[in-house]
Design a protein around this motif. Structure first.
Motif, PDB file in Angstrom:
ATOM      1  N   GLU A 473       0.858  -1.187   0.000  1.00  0.00           N
ATOM      2  CA  GLU A 473       0.000   0.000   0.000  1.00  0.00           C
ATOM      3  C   GLU A 473       0.890   1.231   0.000  1.00  0.00           C
ATOM      4  OE1 GLU A 473      -3.465   2.189   2.730  1.00  0.00           O
ATOM      5  OE2 GLU A 473      -2.375   0.459   3.495  1.00  0.00           O
ATOM      6  N   THR A 474       0.623   2.161  -0.921  1.00  0.00           N
ATOM      7  CA  THR A 474       1.379   3.411  -0.961  1.00  0.00           C
ATOM      8  C   THR A 474       0.445   4.561  -0.604  1.00  0.00           C
ATOM      9  OG1 THR A 474       0.975   3.662  -3.330  1.00  0.00           O
ATOM     10  CG2 THR A 474       3.002   2.564  -2.681  1.00  0.00           C
ATOM     11  N   MET A 475       0.933   5.478   0.215  1.00  0.00           N
ATOM     12  CA  MET A 475       0.129   6.609   0.673  1.00  0.00           C
ATOM     13  C   MET A 475       0.234   7.810  -0.255  1.00  0.00           C
ATOM     14  SD  MET A 475      -1.120   5.085   3.167  1.00  0.00           S
ATOM     15  CE  MET A 475      -2.090   6.426   3.833  1.00  0.00           C
ATOM     16  N   GLY A 476       1.000   7.689  -1.302  1.00  0.00           N
ATOM     17  CA  GLY A 476       1.145   8.764  -2.278  1.00  0.00           C
ATOM     18  C   GLY A 476       1.844   8.216  -3.510  1.00  0.00           C
ATOM     19  N   GLU A 477       1.964   9.038  -4.526  1.00  0.00           N
ATOM     20  CA  GLU A 477       2.634   8.604  -5.743  1.00  0.00           C
ATOM     21  C   GLU A 477       4.122   8.424  -5.494  1.00  0.00           C
ATOM     22  OE1 GLU A 477       1.726  11.395  -8.788  1.00  0.00           O
ATOM     23  OE2 GLU A 477      -0.345  10.712  -9.019  1.00  0.00           O
ATOM     24  N   THR A 521       1.128   4.538  -8.420  1.00  0.00           N
ATOM     25  CA  THR A 521       0.125   5.470  -7.921  1.00  0.00           C
ATOM     26  C   THR A 521      -0.248   5.142  -6.483  1.00  0.00           C
ATOM     27  OG1 THR A 521      -1.643   4.071  -8.781  1.00  0.00           O
ATOM     28  CG2 THR A 521      -0.835   5.844 -10.216  1.00  0.00           C
ATOM     29  N   GLU A 522      -0.918   6.072  -5.836  1.00  0.00           N
ATOM     30  CA  GLU A 522      -1.389   5.853  -4.472  1.00  0.00           C
ATOM     31  C   GLU A 522      -2.418   4.730  -4.455  1.00  0.00           C
ATOM     32  OE1 GLU A 522      -3.901   8.333  -1.052  1.00  0.00           O
ATOM     33  OE2 GLU A 522      -3.020   9.363  -2.771  1.00  0.00           O
ATOM     34  N   THR A 554       6.557   5.832   0.435  1.00  0.00           N
ATOM     35  CA  THR A 554       5.424   5.792   1.377  1.00  0.00           C
ATOM     36  C   THR A 554       4.793   4.411   1.413  1.00  0.00           C
ATOM     37  OG1 THR A 554       3.910   6.531  -0.356  1.00  0.00           O
ATOM     38  CG2 THR A 554       4.935   8.227   1.003  1.00  0.00           C
TER      39      THR A 554
END
Length: 644
Positions: A473-477, A521-522, A554
């Motif tokens: 899981e990414t919290m931003g690009e 991408t997020e 992130t």
């Protein structure tokens, strides 16, 4: 559509395929295409739906014409080709033109028809649509002729006074909307005309701004046919953002057709926390003691609106200068703050905080000061990162920007240290890897890119594949980067990299270590490296290698199933037909349940706090593998579910 570089607002196309006459430039699809072009460019039909309909009308005589190359093909092409999009959308093939519309601004009730003229630079415009709408109903519709004239007939006639709109649209122009008024055929009729803003007690810019006291120099007009005597006016508003301090005014006698302006007719104060560009609705009631007339108008209020962007990390002085937060460093976070609102602000202050106790700030406030409209300022904060922070730790920053009664908050995420898999543990235990296919990947000391170890694909045969996957899981690009090497049958056996179901890159033949990087991408993503063989022949070492995989800054790696006790989350039945149940003690507390597919798209989201601990989920999706994610305030767990 506003965040990508290209898109289609509407499409005319065949849902299956078009037909052609072999060896000719004629054919069903070609004929329809020519007539569509003729409708758009020669007949200059503005709306895509009308132009498309015209193309079929003009092609209709050929449907049963003798001697067709393929009998019936044109009829089927009629069924096959359609418009996907709004049929009323106007087609532009050039810069939109400016148009002039001549019309009567006031129309006595009972009038059977009016004339409207449309032109541009003195030239009449043909085939322009003219529409009159009143109270949400269509009252008249006409199209301009070769002289640019349209006769708008009212059938039935309009018998109620009030405001209406004339909307004119046509080829290569923006729709033009004008206000008209249906007035009484006899007697007086007094309505609102216009207002001038007097903010001499505020900043004096002639506009309504937050916290100001406003005078309105208001004009009213007698659109009736006789004099209105002793006119009184009362102003009201239901807006929570204004407080009327003077809501009544005496205008006296107003002749038919006269516009009368009173200075400082009304007054109100504006809330000091009104949002920018708020539309204020006002109602003006006028009366001569016998008749009362009501009309409305709107005014717009301005306010500051602060937003931040472009967070940068500078660790040149007390760090390693890589622009990345690392354990033990002292660094500077810098943001650009912009006043996006339509009012200037004064005494703005920025305050920063972090949810991570291992990030401490020398000072968490920054005095921005005054910012005009579109004004910008850089704000900086010095922070120290605890030297014992585990690499890959994710941290959140909250930047609050305040001015007066306004407060705006932006959230940023960053990683402390690189989130990197270098396989130096000698196995696949550093992250929650899933290795599968026909043979698992494994860690080897065979010629790594860096350090002592790298990962190698499994030993497979023809028509087989070896996969290495991870869920994150990414919290931003951000970006995913890695080094790869391959030794295979050139052009036939490949190392392929996927983000979700999308193939991002492939490599074949003999190549030494190479660097690759792709944007992420997020959201939730499944990353997969797969060595895939075709039906025959082997070349080289017949495998691929990976090393130094750097995840987006992130990133949170999500554990998938292997680290979850069997009795903690139960899915049944699994596999299923799209309807299944979750049974878990986690659902007896506040939790969020999500289901997402291999591309990371969230298909189901539900907040739960169910004493039974059971939740039914139904998916209207195709067969395949999906992931169920349960998040509480303490943990995130993911399970696989198969729909058949």
């Amino acid at each position: 559509m506003v965040t990508i570089h290209n898109f289609a607002a509407a499409v005319v196309g065949n849902s299956r395929y078009g037909w052609f006459n072999e060896g000719q430039t004629e054919g069903p699809a070609a004929h329809l295409h020519r007539e569509m072009v003729d409708a758009m460019f020669n007949e200059q039909i503005a709306q895509i739906g009308k132009a498309f309909m015209e193309s079929k009308i003009q092609t209709t005589p050929w449907v049963e014409a003798p001697g067709q190359h393929e009998e019936g093909a044109l009829r089927w092409n009629f069924y096959d080709i359609n418009v996907l999009g709004d049929p009323a959308m106007s087609i532009w093939n050039d810069e939109p033109i400016d148009i002039n519309v001549n019309y009567p601004a006031e129309i006595p009730v009972g009038t059977p028809s009016i004339n409207v003229t449309v032109s541009s630079n003195g030239e009449p415009l043909e085939n322009f649509s003219c529409v009159i709408m009143k109270d949400g109903e269509l009252r008249s519709l006409a199209t301009t002729d070769e002289n640019g004239e349209a006769v708008m007939v009212f059938n039935p006639t309009v018998d109620e006074t009030g405001e209406a709109s004339l909307i004119v649209s046509g080829y290569n122009c923006l729709p033009d909307t004008s206000d008209i008024m249906f007035i009484p055929a006899e007697g007086a009729y007094v309505v609102y005309a216009e207002s001038e803003i007097d903010d001499v007690l505020g900043n004096g810019n002639g506009m309504i701004d937050f916290g100001e006291q406003i005078w309105l120099n208001t004009a009213i007009e007698n659109v009736g046919v006789v004099t209105a005597f002793g006119v009184e006016a009362t102003l009201s508003s239901e807006s929570m953002w204004v407080n009327l301090t003077d809501n009544s005014e005496t205008y006296g006698d107003i002749d038919a057709g006269e516009v009368l302006t009173n200075e400082h007719a009304f007054a109100f104060t504006v809330a000091d926390n009104i949002p920018d560009r708020t539309v204020l609705d006002f109602v003006l009631q006028t009366t001569d003691g016998n008749e009362t007339w009501t009309s409305g108008f709107q005014l717009s209020a301005n306010a500051p609106e602060l937003a931040s962007s472009d967070m940068t990390i500078n660790d040149d002085i007390y760090g390693n200068g890589n622009g990345q937060a690392d354990p033990g460093e002292t660094l500077t976070f810098t943001f650009t703050v912009t006043n996006m609102g339509h009012s200037a602000c004064t005494g703005a202050v920025a305050t920063i905080s972090s949810d991570n106790s291992q990030v401490t700030f020398d000072s968490n406030t920054f005095e921005i000061g005054d910012l005009g409209v579109s004004g910008m300022s850089e704000v900086s904060f010095t922070a120290s990162i605890d030297e014992n922070t585990p690499p890959g730790t994710s941290a959140e920053l909250q930047l609050e920007m305040a001015t007066g009664a306004y407060s705006f908050t932006d959230v940023y995420f960053f990683s402390i240290g690189l989130v990197m898999e270098d396989f130096e543990t000698g196995d696949l235990t550093a992250f929650d890897w899933n290795s599968g296919g026909n043979a698992p990947w494994f860690v080897t000391d065979e010629a790594p890119y860096d350090g002592d170890y790298c990962a190698r694909s499994g030993n497979i045969s023809d028509n087989q594949h070896s996969d290495l996957t991870i869920t994150l899981e990414t919290m931003g690009e951000g970006d995913i980067s890695f080094y790869h090497k391959v030794s295979s049958e050139d052009g036939y056996d490949f190392l392929r990299f996927y983000i979700g179901v999308n193939e991002m890159g492939d490599w074949s033949g003999e190549s030494d270590w190479e660097y690759a990087s792709y944007p992420v991408t997020e959201g939730y993503h499944i990353l997969k490296w797969s060595y895939e063989k075709d039906m025959s022949v082997a070349g080289g070492s017949d495998c691929s290698w990976l090393d130094n995989i750097v995840f987006p800054t992130t990133t949170t790696i999500i554990s998938v199933e292997e680290n979850i006790p069997d009795d903690e989350v139960i899915i049944y039945p699994n596999p299923n037909n799209g309807t299944f149940y979750l049974n878990s003690a986690l659902l007896r507390q506040a939790a969020e349940v999500q289901v997402y597919d291999l591309s990371g798209r969230v298909l189901y989201r539900q907040q739960v706090n169910n004493p039974s601990g059971v939740l039914q989920i139904s998916l209207e999706k195709a067969q395949g593998l999906y992931f169920v994610r349960i998040q509480t305030h303490k943990q995130v767990l993911v399970k696989k579910v198969v729909v058949r």
